[in-house]
Design a protein around this motif. Sequence first.
Motif, PDB file in Angstrom:
ATOM      1  N   GLY A 145      24.742  41.750  74.271  1.00 17.71           N
ATOM      2  CA  GLY A 145      25.909  42.391  74.888  1.00 17.71           C
ATOM      3  C   GLY A 145      26.025  43.853  74.527  1.00 17.71           C
ATOM      4  N   GLY A 146      27.198  44.397  74.821  1.00 19.05           N
ATOM      5  CA  GLY A 146      27.441  45.814  74.569  1.00 19.05           C
ATOM      6  C   GLY A 146      28.012  46.046  73.184  1.00 19.05           C
ATOM      7  N   GLY A 147      28.234  47.332  72.880  1.00 16.76           N
ATOM      8  CA  GLY A 147      28.794  47.692  71.588  1.00 16.76           C
ATOM      9  C   GLY A 147      28.610  49.173  71.350  1.00 16.76           C
ATOM     10  N   ALA A 148      28.869  49.597  70.114  1.00 18.43           N
ATOM     11  CA  ALA A 148      28.791  51.035  69.835  1.00 18.43           C
ATOM     12  C   ALA A 148      28.398  51.317  68.395  1.00 18.43           C
ATOM     13  N   LEU A 149      27.735  52.468  68.218  1.00 16.38           N
ATOM     14  CA  LEU A 149      27.325  52.950  66.896  1.00 16.38           C
ATOM     15  C   LEU A 149      27.826  54.380  66.743  1.00 16.38           C
ATOM     16  N   ARG A 150      28.073  54.792  65.501  1.00 16.30           N
ATOM     17  CA  ARG A 150      28.406  56.197  65.254  1.00 16.30           C
ATOM     18  C   ARG A 150      27.406  56.769  64.256  1.00 16.30           C
ATOM     19  N   PHE A 151      26.916  57.971  64.551  1.00 22.14           N
ATOM     20  CA  PHE A 151      25.964  58.626  63.654  1.00 22.14           C
ATOM     21  C   PHE A 151      26.750  59.540  62.736  1.00 22.14           C
ATOM     22  N   ASP A 152      26.673  59.290  61.456  1.00 21.75           N
ATOM     23  CA  ASP A 152      27.454  60.081  60.500  1.00 21.75           C
ATOM     24  C   ASP A 152      26.611  61.197  59.896  1.00 21.75           C
ATOM     25  N   CYS A 153      25.718  61.723  60.713  1.00 20.44           N
ATOM     26  CA  CYS A 153      24.878  62.849  60.303  1.00 20.44           C
ATOM     27  C   CYS A 153      24.210  63.365  61.571  1.00 20.44           C
ATOM     28  N   ALA A 154      23.698  64.583  61.521  1.00 20.45           N
ATOM     29  CA  ALA A 154      22.934  65.101  62.648  1.00 20.45           C
ATOM     30  C   ALA A 154      21.536  64.529  62.561  1.00 20.45           C
ATOM     31  N   VAL A 203      28.235  50.947  62.281  1.00 22.30           N
ATOM     32  CA  VAL A 203      28.389  50.031  63.415  1.00 22.30           C
ATOM     33  C   VAL A 203      29.875  49.985  63.781  1.00 22.30           C
ATOM     34  N   ILE A 204      30.212  50.513  64.957  1.00 23.37           N
ATOM     35  CA  ILE A 204      31.616  50.544  65.401  1.00 23.37           C
ATOM     36  C   ILE A 204      31.958  49.217  66.076  1.00 23.37           C
ATOM     37  N   ALA A 205      31.092  48.781  66.955  1.00 27.07           N
ATOM     38  CA  ALA A 205      31.309  47.510  67.659  1.00 27.07           C
ATOM     39  C   ALA A 205      29.954  46.828  67.788  1.00 27.07           C
ATOM     40  N   ALA A 206      29.732  45.810  66.976  1.00 31.66           N
ATOM     41  CA  ALA A 206      28.438  45.118  66.986  1.00 31.66           C
ATOM     42  C   ALA A 206      28.351  44.208  68.209  1.00 31.66           C
ATOM     43  N   PRO A 207      27.170  44.104  68.812  1.00 30.62           N
ATOM     44  CA  PRO A 207      26.986  43.115  69.863  1.00 30.62           C
ATOM     45  C   PRO A 207      26.884  41.740  69.211  1.00 30.62           C
ATOM     46  N   PRO A 208      26.863  40.654  70.009  1.00 29.23           N
ATOM     47  CA  PRO A 208      26.787  39.326  69.392  1.00 29.23           C
ATOM     48  C   PRO A 208      25.551  39.138  68.507  1.00 29.23           C
ATOM     49  N   PHE A 209      24.460  39.857  68.809  1.00 29.62           N
ATOM     50  CA  PHE A 209      23.241  39.591  68.046  1.00 29.62           C
ATOM     51  C   PHE A 209      22.429  40.864  67.876  1.00 29.62           C
ATOM     52  N   ALA A 210      22.569  41.493  66.734  1.00 35.93           N
ATOM     53  CA  ALA A 210      21.740  42.659  66.423  1.00 35.93           C
ATOM     54  C   ALA A 210      21.232  42.530  64.998  1.00 35.93           C
ATOM     55  N   THR A 211      19.952  42.832  64.807  1.00 32.77           N
ATOM     56  CA  THR A 211      19.357  42.780  63.464  1.00 32.77           C
ATOM     57  C   THR A 211      18.475  44.004  63.273  1.00 32.77           C
ATOM     58  N   ILE A 212      18.086  44.243  62.019  1.00 32.09           N
ATOM     59  CA  ILE A 212      17.111  45.284  61.699  1.00 32.09           C
ATOM     60  C   ILE A 212      15.718  44.643  61.738  1.00 32.09           C
ATOM     61  N   GLN A 213      14.776  45.295  62.406  1.00 32.05           N
ATOM     62  CA  GLN A 213      13.401  44.767  62.471  1.00 32.05           C
ATOM     63  C   GLN A 213      12.399  45.896  62.344  1.00 32.05           C
TER      64      GLN A 213
END
Lengths: 297, 216
Positions: A61-70, A7-17
Amino acid sequence: MRDVITVIAAPPFATIQDLGRIGFRDSGVPVSGLMDRESGLLLNATLGNDPSAAMIEWAVGGGALRFDCATEIAVGGAEAILRINGVKADPWLPIVVASGDELRIDRIVRGRFVLIAVRGGIDVPVVLGSRSTLLSAGIGGLDGRRLRNGDQLPIGDHAGTPYDNIEFEKRAARTNSGGPVTVMRGPQASLFDDAAWATFLNTEYLVSLASDRSGYRLDGNAISHSGSAALPSEPACVGAIQIPDGGTPIVIMNDGPTVGGYPKIAVIRDSCLSRFAQMAPGYPVRFAVGSSNFDIA
Amino acid sequence: MDEFPIIQQLGDDALLVTFAHTISWAVGVRVRSAARRIRDTHLSSVTDVVPAYTTLAVYFDSRAVSFATVSSEVATLIGDANAAGDDRSTLIEIPVRYDGPDLAEVAERKGLTQDEVIEKHCSRTYRAYMTGFAPGFTYLGDLDEALVLPRRTSPRVRVPAGSVAIAGAQTAVYPLVTPGGWHLIGTTSMAMFDPARDPPALVRAGDSVRFVRVDG
């Protein structure tokens, strides 16, 4: 080293579901799980995942994720501007990503929850039969909390055969269709007289700012009922529309209490729950009694 | 007059059985006995059976089984008069430090000393009526009439986990940090909700509870 999403930039509200925690309501544990279950099932099918594979439910809101694998991902649910390494990407379709690629969500354009699924699912520990985050109990997901910057989400390795594309395009169209939200009469429907029902069915309610994964309050005309407000608390369900003393409806959602004492005028049909869950604060909603959302012309 | 029990559809995936409109321990015993019978029958596609004060809900997978089918199976099970049954009660002892922030106020409003409040709270074996409100939160009754107070007029935004509380004729332990309007009279270190346990709630409907005073 496990395959992870950072998680590079989390939005205000993100969870795993995932599809939720079934079988513990008698211990007071709500089902939780994806608010827009229909889109979640679609995305997992798109990637060939098990229907119960966990994903990221991203809100506010917005944000960003990085995938550390293909790997391969699919993004759906609420409408958002998606970019992979700065280049616009399509929702609903499988997206192949390389190690180091970044997914950026600028903002949510329409709807409430963006779902980000990855091939193999997010492999956090299973707690009481589910990977779903329940913030009130601090269980599931990543340490029972919202995602924050720097989090590393492990990716599972189970994957099957993806479904064909035509089917999921049809289903995405259904999820986004308009029209009234279909309900069935609730257990206390008869406490509400014709005038109260007319108010309920003729009012365009607005989803209130006071709404979250536990429940959606609705702003609009108040509804009165003839019974005593003090019913013994009884089991509730997701989509139950309660009328508290103030008269404006509260809809129980996935993380809401398993029991409640307010009269339930109606219950949202399963076929409309995902669409209703995607209504952000300020969205208008009307209700109609019917057997499914396809019965409404 | 209503003819009990009444079976109604609660949603696409659930049905509700109502045994009475008024809370009593006898009704609760019937509710739980019926819930146990339904659970023990392991009806296909039933995912949850949840007893409350005067009602129980049966949740099912509506893609696999219809409301009509579950409803008729449930009607047969609860119609079996021979299977009235007793509660399968477990007695749970909960150690309490009576150090709650509302203890002094409760004593003052009820015209008791703090020790009298504690003594009255500890002297009964409570019965668990219903679990809900929050994971592991179980409503216990009946409180000594000398301790009965309405809820606080302004609920707390944040009640600490482990708070032992009273309101109306009931007492309970807050298992998790939640908002709450009950009067906090003590604290326990016992885990009321433990996700590593099955069932995760320490006390569930039908159980018996005693509070044991501990110092320090």
